[in-house]
Write an enzyme that holds these catalytic residues in place. Structure first.
Site, PDB file in Angstrom:
ATOM      1  N   ARG A   1      94.721  31.742  58.696  1.00 22.50           N
ATOM      2  CA  ARG A   1      94.917  30.823  59.840  1.00 22.50           C
ATOM      3  C   ARG A   1      95.537  31.691  60.928  1.00 22.50           C
ATOM      4  O   ARG A   1      96.739  31.994  60.889  1.00 22.50           O
ATOM      5  CB  ARG A   1      95.836  29.672  59.433  1.00 22.50           C
ATOM      6  CG  ARG A   1      95.931  28.537  60.460  1.00 22.50           C
ATOM      7  CD  ARG A   1      96.795  27.418  59.896  1.00 22.50           C
ATOM      8  NE  ARG A   1      96.944  26.306  60.813  1.00 22.50           N
ATOM      9  CZ  ARG A   1      96.155  25.231  60.838  1.00 22.50           C
ATOM     10  NH1 ARG A   1      95.142  25.153  59.974  1.00 22.50           N
ATOM     11  NH2 ARG A   1      96.368  24.254  61.695  1.00 22.50           N
TER      12      ARG A   1
ATOM     13  N   HIS B   1      87.280  26.163  64.234  1.00 20.91           N
ATOM     14  CA  HIS B   1      87.954  25.518  63.098  1.00 20.91           C
ATOM     15  C   HIS B   1      86.875  24.964  62.160  1.00 20.91           C
ATOM     16  O   HIS B   1      86.739  23.748  61.993  1.00 20.91           O
ATOM     17  CB  HIS B   1      88.864  24.404  63.606  1.00 20.91           C
ATOM     18  CG  HIS B   1      89.886  23.937  62.622  1.00 20.91           C
ATOM     19  ND1 HIS B   1      89.990  24.444  61.328  1.00 20.91           N
ATOM     20  CD2 HIS B   1      90.869  22.987  62.722  1.00 20.91           C
ATOM     21  CE1 HIS B   1      90.980  23.838  60.696  1.00 20.91           C
ATOM     22  NE2 HIS B   1      91.525  22.950  61.514  1.00 20.91           N
TER      23      HIS B   1
ATOM     24  N   GLN C   1      87.535  22.288  59.216  1.00 17.71           N
ATOM     25  CA  GLN C   1      87.769  20.920  59.665  1.00 17.71           C
ATOM     26  C   GLN C   1      86.450  20.192  59.916  1.00 17.71           C
ATOM     27  O   GLN C   1      86.278  19.039  59.502  1.00 17.71           O
ATOM     28  CB  GLN C   1      88.604  20.925  60.951  1.00 17.71           C
ATOM     29  CG  GLN C   1      88.853  19.531  61.517  1.00 17.71           C
ATOM     30  CD  GLN C   1      89.666  18.668  60.579  1.00 17.71           C
ATOM     31  OE1 GLN C   1      90.766  19.045  60.184  1.00 17.71           O
ATOM     32  NE2 GLN C   1      89.155  17.499  60.214  1.00 17.71           N
TER      33      GLN C   1
ATOM     34  N   ASP D   1      90.937  15.330  69.985  1.00 16.88           N
ATOM     35  CA  ASP D   1      91.949  16.194  69.373  1.00 16.88           C
ATOM     36  C   ASP D   1      93.144  16.213  70.309  1.00 16.88           C
ATOM     37  O   ASP D   1      93.055  15.788  71.472  1.00 16.88           O
ATOM     38  CB  ASP D   1      91.378  17.603  69.162  1.00 16.88           C
ATOM     39  CG  ASP D   1      92.267  18.491  68.301  1.00 16.88           C
ATOM     40  OD1 ASP D   1      93.243  17.979  67.717  1.00 16.88           O
ATOM     41  OD2 ASP D   1      91.995  19.708  68.219  1.00 16.88           O
TER      42      ASP D   1
ATOM     43  N   CYS E   1      91.306  15.221  63.900  1.00 13.15           N
ATOM     44  CA  CYS E   1      91.647  16.194  62.859  1.00 13.15           C
ATOM     45  C   CYS E   1      93.128  16.190  62.489  1.00 13.15           C
ATOM     46  O   CYS E   1      93.505  16.752  61.460  1.00 13.15           O
ATOM     47  CB  CYS E   1      91.205  17.592  63.268  1.00 13.15           C
ATOM     48  SG  CYS E   1      92.080  18.277  64.687  1.00 13.15           S
TER      49      CYS E   1
ATOM     50  N   ARG F   1      89.527  17.199  53.540  1.00 13.80           N
ATOM     51  CA  ARG F   1      89.834  18.627  53.668  1.00 13.80           C
ATOM     52  C   ARG F   1      89.952  19.259  52.281  1.00 13.80           C
ATOM     53  O   ARG F   1      89.514  20.384  52.055  1.00 13.80           O
ATOM     54  CB  ARG F   1      91.139  18.829  54.453  1.00 13.80           C
ATOM     55  CG  ARG F   1      91.063  18.510  55.938  1.00 13.80           C
ATOM     56  CD  ARG F   1      90.146  19.445  56.709  1.00 13.80           C
ATOM     57  NE  ARG F   1      90.534  20.830  56.575  1.00 13.80           N
ATOM     58  CZ  ARG F   1      91.514  21.420  57.291  1.00 13.80           C
ATOM     59  NH1 ARG F   1      92.201  20.729  58.174  1.00 13.80           N
ATOM     60  NH2 ARG F   1      91.789  22.693  57.113  1.00 13.80           N
TER      61      ARG F   1
END
Length: 317
Positions: free
Chosen positions: A118, A145, A148, A236, A275, A303
């Site tokens: 990450r 991402h 996701q 988001d 998300c 996830r």
């Protein structure tokens, strides 16, 4: 479209755009199968899959940014598949004190079977993939991402059926999550309508890439136009980790908040996704995110199941 880099019997998971449609579909279908198997365990999250497909496999998880869903989902994914994981915070590593990405990649390749990163910089992810002899998984960068969005596709199909031909609407900042949705529009053959202020538009080259590859991806500054006939509306957070202009961003993006009025302009059976983490009253109103059209908790749980499928794919299982 480039394939994910092959490493004998395993491969990197860097971006959705590096997959083939067959790869992407395989990961989704594997996640569905693994989720069904998990549900048979009487909701015991600490179970190990009876076949333990990743027995004796170890995953290093490097976090340069804070995390809730990514960290727990990957740790539990490795546990449920019979493997082991080790968490490495940036400030605990020599990487955080100036050791090169390439040296870190080569060292860790001698300790573990895969590395999840990450990262602050997408360039660092690509460098690690170039120098590593084990699979590298993109768990979020400033560019994309992909984990996701794979979970989002899984969630959409659970609620709305096959995503091919369906319309996804995005309202807000054209950030890393939006970029991965642009990639997904190609791989999953869905329509994507993005509503973003001009100063917050997604990278133009990524939209052009999607259009050149046959995807129906459009960009507008009008969220009302973007959501018409949409099967799913997504947003988001307007202020991401590392942004230092929060007040300006909130001002510029406030007209793009997903509220009840905007959701009403989508298909009457449309669902809402986010998300997380979410900021009620900023990018989404409480009546939407906590309302009957919201599927955010399924999305968050997925996830876990998609991480398991990605790990299986990386190891060629």
């Amino acid at each position: 479209m480039a394939h994910a880099k092959l490493l004998k019997d395993h491969r990197h998971f860097l971006d959705i755009s590096s997959l083939t449609p067959e790869d992407a579909r395989e990961i989704i279908e594997t996640a569905k199968t693994l989720k069904k198997a998990a549900k048979k365990q009487n909701q015991s999250k600490g179970f190990v899959h009876p076949d333990a497909p990743l027995k004796n496999k170890a995953l290093a998880m490097i976090f340069e940014k804070s995390s809730t869903r990514t960290r727990v989902s990957f740790e539990m994914a490795m546990h449920q598949l019979g493997g082991k994981s080790v968490v490495l915070q940036n400030h605990d590593m020599q990487l955080g004190r100036g050791e090169s990405v390439s040296d870190t990649a080569q060292v860790l390749s001698g300790f573990v079977d895969a590395i999840m990163l990450r990262a602050n910089s997408h360039a660092d992810l690509l460098e690690m993939a170039e120098c590593s002899s084990v699979p590298i998984i993109n768990a979020l960068t400033d560019f994309s991402h992909p984990c996701q969005i794979m979970a989002d596709v899984l969630t959409f199909e659970e609620h709305k059926g096959n995503i091919a031909g369906k319309k996804i609407a995005w309202s807000g900042d054209g950030n890393n999550v939006a970029i991965s949705w642009i990639h997904a529009a190609v791989l999953f053959d869905c329509e994507l309508s993005l509503a973003c202020p001009s100063d917050y538009s997604p990278i133009a080259q990524e939209i052009q890439w999607a259009q050149n590859n046959g995807a129906k991806v459009t960009l507008t500054e009008d969220p009302n136009a973007a959501v018409i006939y949409a099967d799913c509306v997504i947003t988001d957070t307007f202020v991401s980790m590392g942004d230092d202009d929060a007040d300006q961003r909130l001002k510029d993006l406030s007209p793009y908040m997903v509220d009840g009025d905007l959701m009403d302009k989508a298909d009457k059976e449309a669902i809402f996704m986010h998300c997380l983490p979410a900021h009620r009253g900023e990018e989404v109103s409480a009546d939407v995110i906590d309302g009957p059209k919201s599927v955010i908790w399924d999305e968050a749980e997925n996830r876990l199941h998609i991480q398991k499928a990605i790990l299986m794919w990386c190891f060629g299982k």
